[in-house]
Write a protein that holds these residues in place. Structure first.
Motif, mmCIF file in Angstrom:
data_model
loop_
_atom_site.group_PDB
_atom_site.id
_atom_site.type_symbol
_atom_site.label_atom_id
_atom_site.label_comp_id
_atom_site.label_asym_id
_atom_site.label_seq_id
_atom_site.Cartn_x
_atom_site.Cartn_y
_atom_site.Cartn_z
ATOM 1 N N CYS A 88 26.030 22.541 22.361
ATOM 2 C CA CYS A 88 26.160 24.002 22.197
ATOM 3 C C CYS A 88 27.608 24.384 21.904
ATOM 4 N N ASP A 89 28.549 23.786 22.640
ATOM 5 C CA ASP A 89 29.970 24.067 22.402
ATOM 6 C C ASP A 89 30.386 23.631 20.997
ATOM 7 N N LEU A 90 29.861 22.495 20.569
ATOM 8 C CA LEU A 90 30.156 21.983 19.230
ATOM 9 C C LEU A 90 29.680 22.989 18.173
ATOM 10 N N MET A 91 28.483 23.523 18.346
ATOM 11 C CA MET A 91 27.934 24.505 17.405
ATOM 12 C C MET A 91 28.751 25.807 17.428
ATOM 13 N N ARG A 92 29.096 26.270 18.618
ATOM 14 C CA ARG A 92 29.850 27.525 18.757
ATOM 15 C C ARG A 92 31.239 27.416 18.146
ATOM 16 N N SER A 93 31.850 26.237 18.279
ATOM 17 C CA SER A 93 33.250 26.066 17.880
ATOM 18 C C SER A 93 33.387 25.164 16.662
ATOM 19 N N ARG A 94 32.370 25.135 15.805
ATOM 20 C CA ARG A 94 32.353 24.166 14.693
ATOM 21 C C ARG A 94 33.560 24.279 13.775
ATOM 22 N N ARG A 95 34.158 25.446 13.658
ATOM 23 C CA ARG A 95 35.322 25.584 12.766
ATOM 24 C C ARG A 95 36.551 24.829 13.292
ATOM 25 N N TYR A 96 36.527 24.433 14.566
ATOM 26 C CA TYR A 96 37.642 23.667 15.147
ATOM 27 C C TYR A 96 37.507 22.167 14.873
ATOM 28 N N PHE A 97 36.346 21.761 14.359
ATOM 29 C CA PHE A 97 36.086 20.342 14.134
ATOM 30 C C PHE A 97 36.042 20.025 12.647
ATOM 31 N N GLU A 98 36.484 18.819 12.303
ATOM 32 C CA GLU A 98 36.337 18.366 10.924
ATOM 33 C C GLU A 98 34.847 18.182 10.665
ATOM 34 N N ILE A 99 34.410 18.493 9.457
ATOM 35 C CA ILE A 99 32.983 18.446 9.119
ATOM 36 C C ILE A 99 32.387 17.064 9.389
ATOM 37 N N GLN A 100 33.150 16.018 9.107
ATOM 38 C CA GLN A 100 32.654 14.651 9.329
ATOM 39 C C GLN A 100 32.418 14.389 10.820
ATOM 40 N N ASP A 101 33.362 14.814 11.676
ATOM 41 C CA ASP A 101 33.219 14.640 13.129
ATOM 42 C C ASP A 101 32.035 15.447 13.651
ATOM 43 N N PHE A 102 31.897 16.658 13.140
ATOM 44 C CA PHE A 102 30.802 17.544 13.536
ATOM 45 C C PHE A 102 29.452 16.887 13.228
ATOM 46 N N GLN A 103 29.290 16.419 11.981
ATOM 47 C CA GLN A 103 28.027 15.818 11.557
ATOM 48 C C GLN A 103 27.731 14.521 12.310
ATOM 49 N N THR A 104 28.760 13.706 12.522
ATOM 50 C CA THR A 104 28.576 12.451 13.263
ATOM 51 C C THR A 104 28.085 12.738 14.675
ATOM 52 N N ALA A 105 28.686 13.718 15.341
ATOM 53 C CA ALA A 105 28.297 14.056 16.713
ATOM 54 C C ALA A 105 26.849 14.526 16.772
ATOM 55 N N ILE A 106 26.431 15.381 15.840
ATOM 56 C CA ILE A 106 25.052 15.892 15.827
ATOM 57 C C ILE A 106 24.067 14.751 15.571
ATOM 58 N N LYS A 107 24.360 13.922 14.574
ATOM 59 C CA LYS A 107 23.459 12.806 14.244
ATOM 60 C C LYS A 107 23.367 11.811 15.397
ATOM 61 N N THR A 108 24.488 11.545 16.048
ATOM 62 C CA THR A 108 24.501 10.619 17.184
ATOM 63 C C THR A 108 23.669 11.185 18.328
ATOM 64 N N TYR A 109 23.798 12.485 18.586
ATOM 65 C CA TYR A 109 23.004 13.124 19.645
ATOM 66 C C TYR A 109 21.507 12.971 19.368
ATOM 67 N N VAL A 110 21.098 13.261 18.143
ATOM 68 C CA VAL A 110 19.681 13.216 17.777
ATOM 69 C C VAL A 110 19.087 11.815 17.995
ATOM 70 N N LYS A 111 19.887 10.773 17.766
ATOM 71 C CA LYS A 111 19.407 9.393 17.909
ATOM 72 C C LYS A 111 19.361 8.920 19.360
ATOM 73 N N ARG A 112 19.990 9.656 20.261
ATOM 74 C CA ARG A 112 20.091 9.194 21.649
ATOM 75 C C ARG A 112 18.764 9.288 22.387
ATOM 76 N N PRO A 113 18.416 8.238 23.113
ATOM 77 C CA PRO A 113 17.162 8.276 23.884
ATOM 78 C C PRO A 113 17.248 9.207 25.103
ATOM 79 N N ASP A 114 18.453 9.491 25.566
ATOM 80 C CA ASP A 114 18.612 10.330 26.760
ATOM 81 C C ASP A 114 18.817 11.810 26.443
ATOM 82 N N LYS A 115 18.641 12.195 25.169
ATOM 83 C CA LYS A 115 18.795 13.622 24.816
ATOM 84 C C LYS A 115 17.673 14.418 25.477
ATOM 85 N N ASP A 116 17.956 15.673 25.789
ATOM 86 C CA ASP A 116 16.967 16.544 26.412
ATOM 87 C C ASP A 116 16.867 17.815 25.568
ATOM 88 N N LEU A 117 15.952 17.800 24.615
ATOM 89 C CA LEU A 117 15.814 18.930 23.691
ATOM 90 C C LEU A 117 15.376 20.212 24.397
#
Length: 193
Positions: free
Chosen positions: A140-169
């Motif tokens: 949520c913080d990443l989404m709210r503050s996305r302009r503070y992150f480089e686009i590549q870091d932002f996308q990597t973090a989101i994709k990594t989260y989605v692949k995680r078995p311990d994510k809680d949607l």
């Protein structure tokens, strides 16, 4: 009877409040500090000459209401492999952040009632407990503050989260409306899931 040395933790740190609460008199405490060449790391925090400074714990002691977030949380949760250049905290709106910013800390603010949403305690590499946001609050913080992150870091973090078995949607979608990122998170999740 306890002595001042009994209050030194395994990392070589000595907190004034722990010693005083443990029955050590202030003059005795400060004599011990001087005689053993302890260095002052921050107000009420002293390090033995052999100690490595645990910057995160010292910062937590300086500002106990704050929670490690954004870059710190992304790195801790393995959503980025880039170690943060600056320590990053979130504190409630209205807190005077001037001294924190002057000492090189990146500070984000939220409404007081949102500060503890997703707050967990973790043990850092020095064995100290520090507050940090959980995986879903970090997204949520990443989404709210996305302009503070480089686009590549932002996308990597989101994709990594989605692949995680311990994510809680479910938890993510509970947090999302609180931070006004529900629509954006739904768009990303629909594409990536």
């Amino acid at each position: 009877m306890k002595q001042t040395s009994d209050f030194i933790d395994t990392s070589g740190m000595l907190l004034t409040k722990n010693a005083i609460q443990g029955g050590i008199k202030k003059d005795e405490f400060y004599r011990f500090i001087a005689a053993n060449h302890f260095e002052k790391a921050a107000h009420g925090i002293y390090l033995s000459p052999e100690a490595w400074e645990d910057e995160s714990f010292v910062l937590h002691q300086r500002c106990p209401q704050a929670v490690f977030s954004h870059d710190e949380a992304l790195f801790y949760h393995g959503l980025t492999d880039r170690e943060p250049i600056q320590q990053t905290l979130t504190i409630y709106s209205g807190y005077n952040t001037q001294k924190l910013k002057e000492s090189g800390i990146k500070v984000f603010t939220v409404k007081k009632e949102l500060l503890n949403v997703g707050k967990i305690e973790v043990e850092n590499s020095y064995g100290h407990k520090i507050p940090i946001y959980d995986l879903e609050r970090t997204i949520c913080d990443l989404m709210r503050s996305r302009r503070y992150f480089e686009i590549q870091d932002f996308q990597t973090a989101i994709k990594t989260y989605v692949k995680r078995p311990d994510k809680d949607l479910n938890k993510l979608m509970t947090y999302a409306p609180l931070f006004r990122v529900e629509k954006r998170i739904r768009q990303y999740m629909e594409v990536l899931l």
